[in-house]
Write an enzyme that holds these catalytic residues in place. Structure first.
Site, short mmCIF file in Angstrom:
data_model
loop_
_atom_site.label_atom_id
_atom_site.label_comp_id
_atom_site.label_asym_id
_atom_site.label_seq_id
_atom_site.Cartn_x
_atom_site.Cartn_y
_atom_site.Cartn_z
N ASP A 34 43.32 45.45 46.98
CA ASP A 34 41.87 45.52 46.77
C ASP A 34 41.26 46.44 47.82
OD1 ASP A 34 39.65 43.37 45.31
OD2 ASP A 34 38.95 44.69 46.91
N ILE A 35 40.32 47.27 47.38
CA ILE A 35 39.72 48.28 48.26
C ILE A 35 38.70 47.68 49.23
CG2 ILE A 35 37.75 48.99 46.83
CD1 ILE A 35 38.66 51.90 47.27
N ASN A 90 37.81 35.93 37.75
CA ASN A 90 36.42 35.81 37.31
C ASN A 90 36.25 36.36 35.90
OD1 ASN A 90 35.77 34.90 39.93
ND2 ASN A 90 35.44 36.98 40.66
N GLN A 97 32.18 38.38 37.92
CA GLN A 97 33.05 39.51 37.50
C GLN A 97 32.24 40.81 37.57
OE1 GLN A 97 34.53 39.41 33.46
NE2 GLN A 97 36.13 40.92 33.91
N HIS A 103 41.41 40.80 35.76
CA HIS A 103 42.18 40.94 37.01
C HIS A 103 42.28 39.59 37.71
CE1 HIS A 103 37.93 41.88 37.79
NE2 HIS A 103 38.09 41.35 38.99
N PHE A 104 43.43 39.38 38.31
CA PHE A 104 43.66 38.21 39.15
C PHE A 104 43.63 38.67 40.60
CE2 PHE A 104 45.03 34.71 36.37
CZ PHE A 104 45.13 35.38 35.17
N HIS A 105 42.85 37.97 41.40
CA HIS A 105 42.85 38.22 42.85
C HIS A 105 43.93 37.33 43.48
CE1 HIS A 105 38.64 39.98 43.10
NE2 HIS A 105 38.54 39.34 41.96
P1 AMP Z 1 35.44 40.99 40.55
O1 AMP Z 1 34.20 40.68 41.32
O2 AMP Z 1 36.29 39.76 40.27
O3 AMP Z 1 35.17 41.81 39.31
O4 AMP Z 1 36.35 41.84 41.53
C1 AMP Z 1 36.46 43.23 41.46
C2 AMP Z 1 37.29 43.65 42.64
O5 AMP Z 1 37.73 44.99 42.42
C3 AMP Z 1 36.55 43.65 43.97
O6 AMP Z 1 37.24 42.80 44.89
C4 AMP Z 1 36.60 45.11 44.40
O7 AMP Z 1 36.75 45.25 45.79
C5 AMP Z 1 37.80 45.63 43.66
N1 AMP Z 1 37.81 47.07 43.41
C6 AMP Z 1 36.84 47.81 42.81
N2 AMP Z 1 37.21 49.10 42.73
C7 AMP Z 1 38.44 49.19 43.27
C8 AMP Z 1 39.37 50.25 43.50
N3 AMP Z 1 39.10 51.52 43.13
N4 AMP Z 1 40.55 49.98 44.09
C9 AMP Z 1 40.84 48.72 44.47
N5 AMP Z 1 40.02 47.66 44.29
C10 AMP Z 1 38.84 47.89 43.71
#
Ligand code: AMP
Length: 141
Positions: A34-35, A90, A97, A103-105
């Protein structure tokens, strides 16, 4: 795979149009860091096929995510020296979300890391639960 005009940011990562720090990949799923991590090693595991919510995903993709999640988490936890991890997934803006691609964290955890996770649960009446279960069981969507 979705049209370029509709590609989510994660589909662009799958296609290699946006870089990522990849930690697992097979024909169906991809895992990358995750970024904006909540903790060291915060990882996202996604289906390569674009779908917004879990229920939109074909069961074979959901099955592949389930097959690989634990093994990916084990490597992340081992490599980062974490003591545990949360899996968070989410669905919908109301649930937090932001990226409309399943996506799974995997969130590595350490005792006392201050991240927290406890939500405010309230006891429910048995009659309320029974009526709710009846309503859900009668729902076919
Ligand atoms: P959500 O709130 O569950 O939709 O989480 C989206 C996640 O995607 C967040 O934790 C962001 O930090 C992550 N994210 C968004 N863009 C990127 C990217 N280019 N590379 C890696 N993670 C990302």
């Amino acid at each position: 795979m979705a049209d370029a005009a509709q590609d989510s940011i994660f589909t662009k990562i799958v296609k290699g149009e946006i870089p990522c720090h990849r930690i697992f990949e097979n024909d169906h799923i991809l895992a990358f860091l995750d970024i904006t991590p909540l903790s060291v090693g915060h990882t996202l595991v996604i289906p390569k096929r674009q779908a917004e919510k879990l229920e939109d995903l074909p069961p074979e993709d959901t099955a592949e995510l389930a097959r690989q999640l634990g093994a990916i988490a084990r490597r992340v936890v081992s490599a980062t020296g974490a003591e545990g991890y949360n899996i968070l997934q989410n669905n919908g803006r109301a649930a937090g979300q932001e990226v409309p691609h399943v996506h799974f964290h995997i969130i590595p955890r350490r005792a006392g890391d201050g991240l927290g996770y406890r939500w405010k649960a309230k006891p429910a009446e048995q009659d309320t639960l029974a009526e709710l279960a009846r309503r859900i069981n009668a729902t076919d969507v």
